[in-house]
Design a protein around this motif. Structure first.
Motif, mmCIF file in Angstrom:
data_model
loop_
_atom_site.group_PDB
_atom_site.id
_atom_site.type_symbol
_atom_site.label_atom_id
_atom_site.label_comp_id
_atom_site.label_asym_id
_atom_site.label_seq_id
_atom_site.Cartn_x
_atom_site.Cartn_y
_atom_site.Cartn_z
ATOM 1 N N ILE A 282 0.939 -1.015 -0.033
ATOM 2 C CA ILE A 282 0.099 -0.064 -0.001
ATOM 3 C C ILE A 282 0.970 1.218 -0.137
ATOM 4 O O ILE A 282 1.866 1.279 0.865
ATOM 5 C CB ILE A 282 -0.985 0.030 1.350
ATOM 6 N N SER A 283 0.537 2.243 -1.055
ATOM 7 C CA SER A 283 1.394 3.550 -0.931
ATOM 8 C C SER A 283 0.889 4.364 -0.092
ATOM 9 O O SER A 283 -0.328 4.418 0.499
ATOM 10 C CB SER A 283 1.459 3.838 -2.272
ATOM 11 N N VAL A 284 1.743 5.498 0.164
ATOM 12 C CA VAL A 284 1.061 6.838 1.052
ATOM 13 C C VAL A 284 -0.165 7.059 0.095
ATOM 14 O O VAL A 284 -1.250 7.605 1.045
ATOM 15 C CB VAL A 284 2.040 7.773 0.958
ATOM 16 N N GLU A 285 -0.247 7.772 -0.973
ATOM 17 C CA GLU A 285 -1.381 8.002 -1.617
ATOM 18 C C GLU A 285 -2.587 7.016 -1.539
ATOM 19 O O GLU A 285 -3.655 7.344 -1.273
ATOM 20 C CB GLU A 285 -1.280 8.188 -3.361
ATOM 21 N N GLU A 286 -2.465 5.702 -1.484
ATOM 22 C CA GLU A 286 -3.428 4.715 -1.489
ATOM 23 C C GLU A 286 -4.038 4.729 -0.035
ATOM 24 O O GLU A 286 -5.312 4.676 0.131
ATOM 25 C CB GLU A 286 -3.233 3.313 -1.667
ATOM 26 N N PHE A 287 -3.044 4.968 0.968
ATOM 27 C CA PHE A 287 -3.396 5.001 2.201
ATOM 28 C C PHE A 287 -4.546 6.301 2.525
ATOM 29 O O PHE A 287 -5.420 6.272 3.064
ATOM 30 C CB PHE A 287 -2.380 5.050 3.455
ATOM 31 N N ILE A 288 -4.041 7.465 2.124
ATOM 32 C CA ILE A 288 -4.495 8.471 2.289
ATOM 33 C C ILE A 288 -6.274 8.505 1.646
ATOM 34 O O ILE A 288 -7.242 8.927 2.230
ATOM 35 C CB ILE A 288 -3.970 9.966 1.767
ATOM 36 N N GLN A 289 -6.238 8.067 0.449
ATOM 37 C CA GLN A 289 -7.530 7.945 -0.317
ATOM 38 C C GLN A 289 -8.319 6.893 0.160
ATOM 39 O O GLN A 289 -9.551 7.098 0.225
ATOM 40 C CB GLN A 289 -7.250 7.497 -1.879
ATOM 41 N N LYS A 290 -7.981 5.672 0.763
ATOM 42 C CA LYS A 290 -8.755 4.762 0.978
ATOM 43 C C LYS A 290 -9.154 4.810 2.420
ATOM 44 O O LYS A 290 -10.174 4.124 3.009
ATOM 45 C CB LYS A 290 -8.038 3.198 0.820
ATOM 46 N N LEU B 143 14.348 8.106 20.360
ATOM 47 C CA LEU B 143 13.999 8.752 19.445
ATOM 48 C C LEU B 143 14.801 8.352 18.226
ATOM 49 O O LEU B 143 14.224 8.352 17.098
ATOM 50 C CB LEU B 143 14.315 10.303 19.818
ATOM 51 N N GLN B 144 15.961 7.965 18.323
ATOM 52 C CA GLN B 144 16.689 7.186 17.173
ATOM 53 C C GLN B 144 16.331 5.865 16.736
ATOM 54 O O GLN B 144 16.602 5.557 15.739
ATOM 55 C CB GLN B 144 18.206 7.298 17.574
ATOM 56 N N GLU B 145 15.478 5.202 17.482
ATOM 57 C CA GLU B 145 15.146 3.938 17.300
ATOM 58 C C GLU B 145 13.711 3.654 16.564
ATOM 59 O O GLU B 145 13.302 2.326 16.441
ATOM 60 C CB GLU B 145 15.108 3.180 18.518
ATOM 61 N N TYR B 146 13.237 4.805 16.342
ATOM 62 C CA TYR B 146 12.006 4.741 15.313
ATOM 63 C C TYR B 146 11.584 5.633 14.578
ATOM 64 O O TYR B 146 12.609 6.916 14.781
ATOM 65 C CB TYR B 146 10.591 4.523 16.292
ATOM 66 N N LYS B 147 10.961 5.787 13.477
ATOM 67 C CA LYS B 147 10.569 7.207 12.783
ATOM 68 C C LYS B 147 9.180 7.056 12.402
ATOM 69 O O LYS B 147 8.566 6.049 12.294
ATOM 70 C CB LYS B 147 11.473 6.998 11.431
ATOM 71 N N ILE B 148 8.659 8.342 12.355
ATOM 72 C CA ILE B 148 7.331 8.503 11.761
ATOM 73 C C ILE B 148 7.175 7.905 10.462
ATOM 74 O O ILE B 148 7.932 8.214 9.554
ATOM 75 C CB ILE B 148 6.975 10.107 11.822
ATOM 76 N N PRO B 149 6.079 7.177 10.416
ATOM 77 C CA PRO B 149 5.905 6.120 9.183
ATOM 78 C C PRO B 149 5.643 7.258 7.934
ATOM 79 O O PRO B 149 5.036 8.171 8.116
ATOM 80 C CB PRO B 149 4.672 5.246 9.253
ATOM 81 N N ASP B 150 5.841 6.920 6.671
ATOM 82 C CA ASP B 150 5.746 7.887 5.408
ATOM 83 C C ASP B 150 4.203 7.989 5.496
ATOM 84 O O ASP B 150 3.768 9.262 4.620
ATOM 85 C CB ASP B 150 6.291 7.374 4.280
ATOM 86 N N TYR B 151 3.305 7.200 5.886
ATOM 87 C CA TYR B 151 1.832 7.664 5.440
ATOM 88 C C TYR B 151 1.336 8.914 6.318
ATOM 89 O O TYR B 151 0.316 9.230 6.120
ATOM 90 C CB TYR B 151 0.967 6.319 6.112
#
Length: 512
Positions: A200-208, A286-294
């Protein structure tokens, strides 16, 4: 009767001895034939030894005319904070010892006297007494060594007369503390879409999902993080052994202290480590995770870290720890990633209030605890009132849309690794897709200055959102009821009726 785990089990056995020799415990039979019971301790065994007979009227004397609530109020309102008098009263009879060993009272006493800063020692009564004795001996230049004391033989439960209501109440307390989290895992329906992040892409997540406001599980997110290597009881204890974390409202414990508490606790509502200060007290996290691209948008970040409301937390809790039904603050959406363990979630969409939860409750403080709701409310619901449910597995991200009521229950078994801990990271955020709900709640909140701050920032930084803010302001002025209904906002139509709405809607739903 003594306090602690043995005390709870004695009460359960006593209740069983008095009431019945059978106990129909709910269970689930798996495909392989395994039976998973709702509680861990099953079946009950009635001991062959003759019971000790205790009569409530004789044991309490003139106080026997008082109810459970009146007796505990007497201890709390009249004797407290004279700990010596409470202990002395408990020495006068077995019934008084039972009442003065009430774990809820001692938990309250402990929190009040220590401000939540304590090392747990078996149960709340022992913990407070050890804390006070250690403090007093240290003031005299001495070292406190606790003395041994004799416990009743747990294989010979007392036979009470006149105590059926008290024993029934204690049995419910014990039952909730003995819940088998695995039962709530295998019995959970799976209603929510589950997709691997590679599919699932970022665009698909946002739209669906984000724009329509629909929960979804995105699997495999933590595979991209360093967190799975380090977020476990052993590493966190070694790396941050002296750091005190917030565990529920008003409590602070080190990770080793928290693990000791979990090992010895008897209360059904476990303290839940829920700390937003991790970036200060444990900056490695803080260095051991990141905000997902979604989630590319974070409009509250425009206000800067000092002015924005709290928005991120590390969560650590055992199997059975829970958060009751609530709606996230300021109309924000949220994402939650489980690094260790698993969670069961229940959802109701905006405008659909969970049964037994206040209709205009902007928080969750008058909602039944999660386990009470699962035990007492869920089994009685007709099909059209059942929640939308799912299991969030290790590594999964769960998207919680703005305005959705949700309950969370950690279903990881205490027989699993890391002492059965569930460890997760969660962020709340505002984006252009949940903006109207966020704006309406901030505008309506007279007690918060953040709405005014954000409004001023948007005027210069995001003129497009500022215009949408003005439209929400206008609609709240001209058609308040309409926008509340349209957005499913959890705010009262008339603010002055808020208190009466809370009390009437919660009446009877939060009892034991």
């Amino acid at each position: 009767m003594s306090g602690g785990r043995g005390h709870s089990i004695e009460i359960a056995r006593a209740f069983h001895w008095v009431e019945t020799r059978t106990c129909n415990v709910p269970s689930v039979t798996l495909d392989n034939g395994e039976v998973v019971y709702q509680i861990k301790h099953y079946p009950f065994k009635v001991p062959d030894n003759p019971p000790i007979h205790i009569d409530r009227d004789t044991s309490l004397g003139l106080f026997s005319c008082l109810s459970y609530y009146e007796l505990t109020s007497f201890i709390d309102d009249i004797l407290w904070p004279d700990i010596g008098s409470i202990l002395a009263l408990g020495c006068t009879s077995r019934a008084w010892n039972w009442y003065t060993s009430n774990e809820k009272l001692w938990k309250y006493f402990t929190k009040t006297l220590t401000k939540g800063n304590i090392e747990f020692s078996g149960n709340w009564k022992q913990s407070l007494l050890f804390h006070l004795n250690t403090k007093n001996h240290k003031a005299r230049g001495e070292v406190y060594v606790p003395s041994e004391y004799k416990r009743d033989d747990p294989s010979i439960p007392p036979y009470w007369t006149g105590m059926q209501k008290e024993l029934a109440r204690s049995f419910k307390f014990w039952y909730r503390a003995s819940i088998n989290p695995r039962y709530w895992d295998v019995s959970c329906p799976r209603h929510i879409d589950r997709i691997h992040y590679k599919d699932i892409s970022v665009e698909e997540f946002i739209q669906k999902y984000e724009i329509p406001g629909k929960p979804v599980i995105i699997a495999g997110i933590s595979e991209q993080w360093e967190a799975p290597k380090y977020w476990n009881a052993k590493t966190l204890s070694e790396r941050h052994k002296d750091v005190k974390w917030r565990c529920g409202s008003g409590w602070k414990m080190t990770i080793p202290g928290y693990m000791s508490y979990l090992k010895n606790r008897t209360d059904p509502l476990s303290l839940y480590l829920f700390d937003r200060r991790y970036h200060k007290i444990a900056p490695e996290i803080l260095q051991e995770y990141k905000i997902p691209d979604y989630f590319p948008e974070d409009i509250f970040a425009l206000a800067g870290p000092k002015k924005r409301p709290p928005y991120r937390w590390i969560l650590i809790g055992p199997g059975g720890s829970t958060v009751p039904y609530h709606v996230d603050p300021q109309g924000t959406s949220a994402w939650n990633v489980v690094v260790k363990g698993k969670k069961r979630w229940g959802f109701y969409p905006p405008g659909h209030h969970p049964p037994a939860v206040g209709a205009y409750d902007p928080d969750y403080y008058n909602a039944p605890s999660g386990i009470k709701w699962l035990l007492n409310v869920l089994p009685l619901l007709p099909a059209n009132q059942l929640p939308i449910e799912c299991i969030q597995e290790e590594g999964d991200l769960l998207f919680v849309p703005s305005g959705w009521w949700h309950l969370v229950y950690n279903v990881n078994s205490n027989e699993e690794g890391d002492d059965g801990l569930c460890i997760a990271m969660t962020h709340n955020y505002c984006s252009s897709h949940n903006f109207e709900r966020v704006a309406a709640l901030l505008i309506d909140d007279d007690d918060s200055n953040f709405g005014d701050t954000l409004r001023d920032i948007l005027e210069t930084e995001r003129p497009d959102l500022y215009q949408r803010w003005l439209k929400v302001e206008d609609r709240l002025e001209t058609n308040r009821a309409g926008i509340i209904k349209e957005l499913g906002l959890v705010i009262p139509l008339e603010k002055e009726s808020q208190s009466s709405s809370y009390s009437s809607s919660c009446s009877g739903s939060c009892s034991d």
